[in-house]
Design an enzyme around this catalytic site. Structure first.
Site, PDB file in Angstrom:
ATOM      1  NE  ARG A  37      -2.292   4.522 -13.249  1.00  0.00           N
ATOM      2  CZ  ARG A  37      -3.140   4.587 -12.243  1.00  0.00           C
ATOM      3  NH1 ARG A  37      -3.762   5.706 -11.967  1.00  0.00           N
ATOM      4  NH2 ARG A  37      -3.368   3.527 -11.497  1.00  0.00           N
ATOM      5  CE  LYS A 202      -4.495   0.445   6.474  1.00  0.00           C
ATOM      6  NZ  LYS A 202      -5.602   0.938   5.659  1.00  0.00           N
ATOM      7  N   GLY A 352       1.065   0.824  -7.924  1.00  0.00           N
ATOM      8  CA  GLY A 352       1.084   1.546  -6.654  1.00  0.00           C
ATOM      9  C   GLY A 352       2.481   1.627  -6.076  1.00  0.00           C
ATOM     10  N   GLY A 375      -4.972  -0.716  -7.224  1.00  0.00           N
ATOM     11  CA  GLY A 375      -6.135  -1.524  -6.837  1.00  0.00           C
ATOM     12  C   GLY A 375      -6.458  -2.585  -7.875  1.00  0.00           C
TER      13      GLY A 375
HETATM   14  C1  3PG Z   1      -6.135   4.215  -9.387  1.00  0.00           C
HETATM   15  O1  3PG Z   1      -5.272   5.080  -9.417  1.00  0.00           O
HETATM   16  O2  3PG Z   1      -6.165   3.325  -8.513  1.00  0.00           O
HETATM   17  C2  3PG Z   1      -7.148   4.178 -10.478  1.00  0.00           C
HETATM   18  O3  3PG Z   1      -6.984   5.250 -11.357  1.00  0.00           O
HETATM   19  C3  3PG Z   1      -8.553   4.122  -9.928  1.00  0.00           C
HETATM   20  O4  3PG Z   1      -8.820   5.260  -9.148  1.00  0.00           O
HETATM   21  P1  3PG Z   1      -9.841   5.157  -7.942  1.00  0.00           P
HETATM   22  O5  3PG Z   1      -9.208   4.264  -6.922  1.00  0.00           O
HETATM   23  O6  3PG Z   1     -10.036   6.570  -7.461  1.00  0.00           O
HETATM   24  O7  3PG Z   1     -11.112   4.550  -8.482  1.00  0.00           O
HETATM   25 MG    MG Z   2      -6.980   3.520  -6.241  1.00  0.00          MG
END
Ligand code: 3PG
Ligand code: MG
Length: 395
Positions: A37, A202, A352, A375
Site C-alpha cells: 500500500r 462466506k 484482501g 472492503g
Molecule cells: C482496509 O484495510 O480495509 C482499509 O484500510 C479500511 O480499514 P477499515 O476496514 O478498518 O475501515
Molecule cells: Mg477492512
C-alpha cells in the site's frame, strides 16, 4: 465520472494534504510485513514532491480505540518504509492535528514530506467530526485522495475534509484513478467473455457482488467455503464443512436468478482435520462424508475453471478457492491463479485474501491489476459509488 487528478494541479510552493491508505500489516515487533500500500502511493507522492510541493500525508492504521494505549498502531514504521522507498527523509508528526503536526507542517519546505500520526487516535476521524476535519483542512491548499482502500468509508479525512475545502482544488491520486479504471470502468464496459471467480468463506460477504456481477458477467464461478452453503441449497451433503445455515434460502435464490451463469464446483477436496497432513479425499460436490470437511475445490473443478478463465477476455477474481495457506489445499487457488496469469485477459484481482494469494503464489506481476482495497474493492464490485470520490473536482 472522470475526476481531476493530482497531475492536473499546480503544486509548486503549495501545501498538499494527501489522504493515503497506509493501513499496513505489522508484526509483533512493529515491522511492516507487506509494504504494497505504501509502494502503490509512491507515484502520487513523487508527483507532488518532485514538482516542489509541500506534502502532508495522513492515514489510519488498524482500528485503535481513541484515548487508549495505541502505541502498537503508530504510523511511524510506515514513515520509515516510505523514507527508504523515496530515498529521502520523511518527517513524522507524533500527533495529527496538535502541536507537533502544526510545527512540522509549518516548517515544510518545497519538496518536503511529513506523515501525520494515525488519524484514528482521534475520535473525530471515524465520527466524521467537522471540527476535527476543519483542523486538517486548515493545513493545506490542495486536497488529494489516494486512499483507495478506505474509499468506502465516510471518515472525516475521506469526506468532511474535502467538504471543508470547497473552493480549493480537491483531486484524486494516481492509485485511486487506476483502481477506479479497473474496478469500475473496465467492468462497466468489459471485453467478453467476462468471467468472475468468487471465493472466500462466506456467502454473506459476497451476496451483493454476486447479484451485481450476475447482471454483467457471462459466468460467475463459485469456490471457497461459500460453495458448501450453495451445496446445501441444492440438497447436498457437506459433512463438517463451514456453512452459513441462515444463508441457504438466499443461496437458493441466487441459484434461481443465476441460472446457467452461476457455476458451482463439480468436486471437493476434503480433509478430516484442519491441517495439511490430515486424511484426504476427493468427492463429487454435495457428497462430503460426515467426518470430513471441504477445504478446496477438487481437481475436476480446477480444470473446468482454468479452462473457462483461459477463454475469457476479462476476468475478475475475488476470494480464494480453498485454504490456500495450507498446502495441498492451495491447489485449486493455484490452478485458477495460474490460468489467469497465463491467459491474455484483462485481469482484475480484488484486495484482501485474493491479493495475498496471488502474491504468495508468485503471479502478481502477471495480472493487469491487483487491488489495494479489500472492503473497498468489494464495494466497487457491488456497483457502489463512493462519496469520498464523488465529491471531488471533475476533470
Ligand atoms: C482496509 O484495510 O480495509 C482499509 O484500510 C479500511 O480499514 P477499515 O476496514 O478498518 O475501515
Ligand atoms: Mg477492512
Amino acid at each position: 465520472m472522470a475526476k481531476k487528478s493530482i497531475a492536473d494541479v499546480v503544486v509548486t510552493g503549495k501545501t498538499v494534504l494527501m489522504r493515503v491508505d497506509f493501513n499496513v500489516p505489522l508484526d509483533d515487533s512493529g515491522h511492516v510485513t507487506d509494504d504494497r500500500r505504501v509502494r502503490m502511493a509512491i507515484p502520487s507522492i513523487k508527483s507532488v514532491i518532485d514538482r516542489g510541493g509541500k506534502l502532508i500525508l495522513c492515514s489510519h492504521l488498524g482500528r485503535p480505540e481513541p484515548g487508549k494505549d495505541n502505541s502498537k498502531e503508530s504510523l511511524k514504521p510506515a514513515a520509515e518504509i516510505l523514507a527508504t522507498l523515496l530515498g529521502k527523509p520523511v518527517a513524522f508528526a507524533t500527533d495529527a492535528v496538535d502541536a507537533d503536526a502544526g510545527a512540522k507542517v509549518a516548517s515544510l519546505k518545497n519538496g518536503d514530506v511529513v506523515l501525520l500520526e494515525n488519524l484514528r487516535f482521534y475520535a473525530g476521524e471515524q465520527k466524521a467530526d467537522p471540527v476535527f476535519a476543519g483542523q486538517l483542512a486548515a493545513f493545506a491548499d490542495i486536497y488529494c485522495n489516494d486512499a483507495f482502500g478506505t474509499c468506502h468509508r465516510k471518515d472525516a479525512s475521506m469526506v468532511a475534509v474535502p467538504q471543508a475545502m470547497i473552493g480549493r482544488p480537491r483531486v484524486v491520486g494516481f492509485l485511486v484513478q487506476k483502481e477506479i479504471q479497473y474496478l469500475s470502468d473496465a467492468i462497466a464496459n468489459p471485453e467478453r467473455p467476462f468471467i468472475a471467480i468468487l471465493g472466500g468463506a462466506k456467502v454473506s460477504d459476497k451476496i451483493n457482488v454476486i447479484r451485481n456481477l450476475l447482471g454483467i458477467c457471462d459466468q460467475v464461478l463459485i469456490g471457497g467455503a461459500m460453495a458448501y452453503t450453495f451445496s446445501l441449497a441444492m440438497g447436498g451433503k457437506v459433512g463438517k464443512s463451514r456453512v452459513e445455515l441462515d444463508k441457504v434460502e438466499l443461496a437458493k435464490e441466487l441459484i434461481q436468478i443465476g441460472g446457467k451463469k452461476l457455476v458451482l464446483p463439480l468436486d471437493t477436496h476434503c480433509g478430516d482435520a484442519f491441517k495439511g497432513d490430515c486424511n484426504k479425499v476427493v468427492v463429487k460436490a454435495g457428497q462430503i462424508p460426515d467426518t470430513f470437511q471441504g477445504f478446496d475445490i477438487g481437481p475436476e473443478t480446477a480444470r473446468l475453471y482454468a479452462a473457462e478463465v483461459g477463454k475469457a477476455k476479462t476476468v475478475v477474481w475475488n476470494g480464494p478457492m480453498g485454504v490456500f495457506e495450507m498446502p495441498p489445499f492451495d491447489e485449486g487457488t493455484r490452478a485458477v491463479a495460474e490460468a489467469i496469469a497465463n491467459g491474455s485477459s484483462t485481469s482484475i484481482i480484488g484486495g484482501g485474501d485474493s491479493a495475498a494469494a496471488i502474491q504468495q503464489l508468485g503471479f502478481a506481476d502477471k495480472v493487469s491489476h491487483v487491488s489495494t482495497g479489500g472492503g473497498a474493492s468489494l464495494s466497487m464490485l457491488e456497483g457502489e459509488k463512493f462519496a469520498a470520490v464523488e465529491l471531488l473536482d471533475e476533470a
